[in-house]
Design an enzyme around this catalytic site. Structure first.
Site, PDB file in Angstrom:
ATOM      1  N   GLU A 285     -11.868   2.528 103.677  1.00 51.21           N
ATOM      2  CA  GLU A 285     -11.074   3.404 102.824  1.00 51.21           C
ATOM      3  C   GLU A 285     -11.843   4.680 102.500  1.00 51.21           C
ATOM      4  O   GLU A 285     -11.261   5.768 102.451  1.00 51.21           O
ATOM      5  CB  GLU A 285     -10.710   2.671 101.519  1.00 51.21           C
ATOM      6  CG  GLU A 285      -9.719   3.418 100.633  1.00 51.21           C
ATOM      7  CD  GLU A 285     -10.384   4.379  99.637  1.00 51.21           C
ATOM      8  OE1 GLU A 285      -9.657   5.167  99.007  1.00 51.21           O
ATOM      9  OE2 GLU A 285     -11.641   4.355  99.513  1.00 51.21           O
TER      10      GLU A 285
ATOM     11  N   ASP B 237     -15.157  -1.498 101.306  1.00 55.28           N
ATOM     12  CA  ASP B 237     -16.290  -0.636 101.638  1.00 55.28           C
ATOM     13  C   ASP B 237     -16.701   0.221 100.446  1.00 55.28           C
ATOM     14  O   ASP B 237     -15.934   0.407  99.497  1.00 55.28           O
ATOM     15  CB  ASP B 237     -15.967   0.238 102.851  1.00 55.28           C
ATOM     16  CG  ASP B 237     -14.785   1.176 102.611  1.00 55.28           C
ATOM     17  OD1 ASP B 237     -13.776   0.724 102.049  1.00 55.28           O
ATOM     18  OD2 ASP B 237     -14.864   2.365 102.994  1.00 55.28           O
TER      19      ASP B 237
END
Length: 396
Positions: A136, A74
């Site tokens: 994350e 991400d």
């Protein structure tokens, strides 16, 4: 300079918008297909929504522990940033490769994927494990299901390298983080009758004052860890919201705060101290209005990472790196979770600099990707040495 294969893979990854509020499944599917073309099976670990997933794959002998290469898929948003280039299309200018996630951290993922054919062909004495996570950037949330899955596997990695950007230098430690949201509920009334109300903003100010004093104590008394540019635990309030009008005693206030602790400091202790202050303050509020309350809501947390400089994993990686200087980092990673939850010795090393991460016109240089490529090539050779078992067995 970086090979075209790495740049082409990076272009594919950047083109897939994996901002944390979006699904990362298109990127996971791309990686699965790529690995499959090279004869590598991958396991998808999907979250409860079914819209996001972690990916885990092993290259080499599957019955042996190996070295895990870990990265998140991400990225942070581009909204509100002054980009001059298209964020989700790779643009090259003067040796720089621009695009969201190029540094943090799709550059590392592209380099690892480009190295897969060499990993597959190598006679590995210990395997490589690839671990690609989601979410994350919003508190190291997604990797926790991957960790839970690994905890029940008969063979788990012997060590882990997290490829966050360190300019291809080795980082052995980072701080932990605990983020909280505090909801303060008082009693509204006309400001001319202020003593009959419970001012939620004033109550919040007591917490802010306590946090500021505690931060000053940490700065002067520690504990200290000189591996960090700021060698002590920090505390701060990031946002505060409350009140509706100047002539109304505010009934509600909300503040977001965080602790960023050195590994030797305990967020549990800090949280306990905060809750004592909250309890005392709530009692004072309730002496005026019994329905007054304070609620503390956890937002995110991850532990710090701490590896000793003489650890076997540190020595092993330094033998493979070109630049043997240690890199202090001021941001968190999933590494602390691997170390704390699974007992896996973990270090951080990857291409690019976090000075470019999260910024408009984020970029990684071809030179940094080339250093990462060369590092991975040497790492593959090192993992073919039968002595690698003995070297990594003493890590941690």
């Amino acid at each position: 300079m970086a090979q075209d294969a790495v740049v082409e893979l990076l272009a594919e990854l950047v083109a897939i918008d994996t901002t944390s509020h979006r699904s990362n499944l298109p990127l996971i599917t791309f990686v699965e297909d790529y690995l499959s073309r090279h004869g590598v099976d991958a396991k998808r670990i999907t979250d409860h929504s079914g819209h996001k997933a972690n990916l885990y794959a092993t290259i080499g002998p599957s019955d042996l522990p190996g070295l895990m290469l870990s990265g998140h898929t991400d990225t942070v948003p581009v909204t509100g940033q002054a980009w001059t280039l298209a964020p989700f299309a790779l643009t090259e200018q003067d040796g720089r490769l621009y695009g969201r996630g190029t540094t943090d951290m799709k550059g590392f993922l592209a380099a690892v994927l480009a190295a897969v054919p060499a990993m597959v062909k190598a006679d590995l004495a210990m395997p490589f494990h690839l671990a690609f996570s989601h979410d994350e950037e919003v508190g190291c949330l997604g990797v926790r299901t991957l960790i839970a899955d690994l905890a029940h596997q008969p063979v788990r990695p012997a060590a882990c390298l997290v490829g966050e950007p360190t300019s291809m230098r080795l980082a052995t430690a980072h701080k932990g983080k605990l983020a909280l949201r505090v909801h303060l509920h008082g009693k509204a009334c006309h400001s001319g009758l202020a003593s009959q109300g419970v001012n939620a903003i004033h109550a919040a100010a007591h917490l802010v004052t306590w946090l500021e004093a505690k931060a000053a104590t940490k700065a002067s008394e520690g504990p200290f860890d000189t591996r960090f540019a700021i060698p002590y635990t920090t505390l701060q309030v990031g946002t505060i919201q409350g009140g509706t009008a100047l002539n109304i005693v505010p009934q509600d206030c909300q503040l977001d705060l965080e602790f960023r602790n050195v590994p030797a400091d305990s967020t549990e202790t800090l949280l306990g101290e905060l809750m004592e202050v909250v309890s005392s303050l709530e009692a004072r509020m309730q002496s005026v209005h019994p329905q007054a309350s304070i609620r503390v809501e956890p937002l995110s947390d991850y532990p710090g990472l701490s590896m000793t400089d003489d650890d076997a994993l540190v020595g092993f990686i330094l033998d493979v790196l070109e630049d043997c200087r240690l890199e202090p980092i001021g941001y968190g990673t999933e590494g602390g979770l691997f170390q704390q939850e699974l007992g896996i010795p973990t270090i951080v090393c990857g291409p690019g600099s976090m000075a470019q991460g999260h910024q408009p016109d984020e970029f990684v240089t071809r030179e940094q990707l080339a250093h990462c490529e060369a590092f991975l090539a040497r790492l593959i050779r090192a993992m073919q040495d039968p002595q690698v078992h003995a070297r990594l067995a003493t890590s941690g």
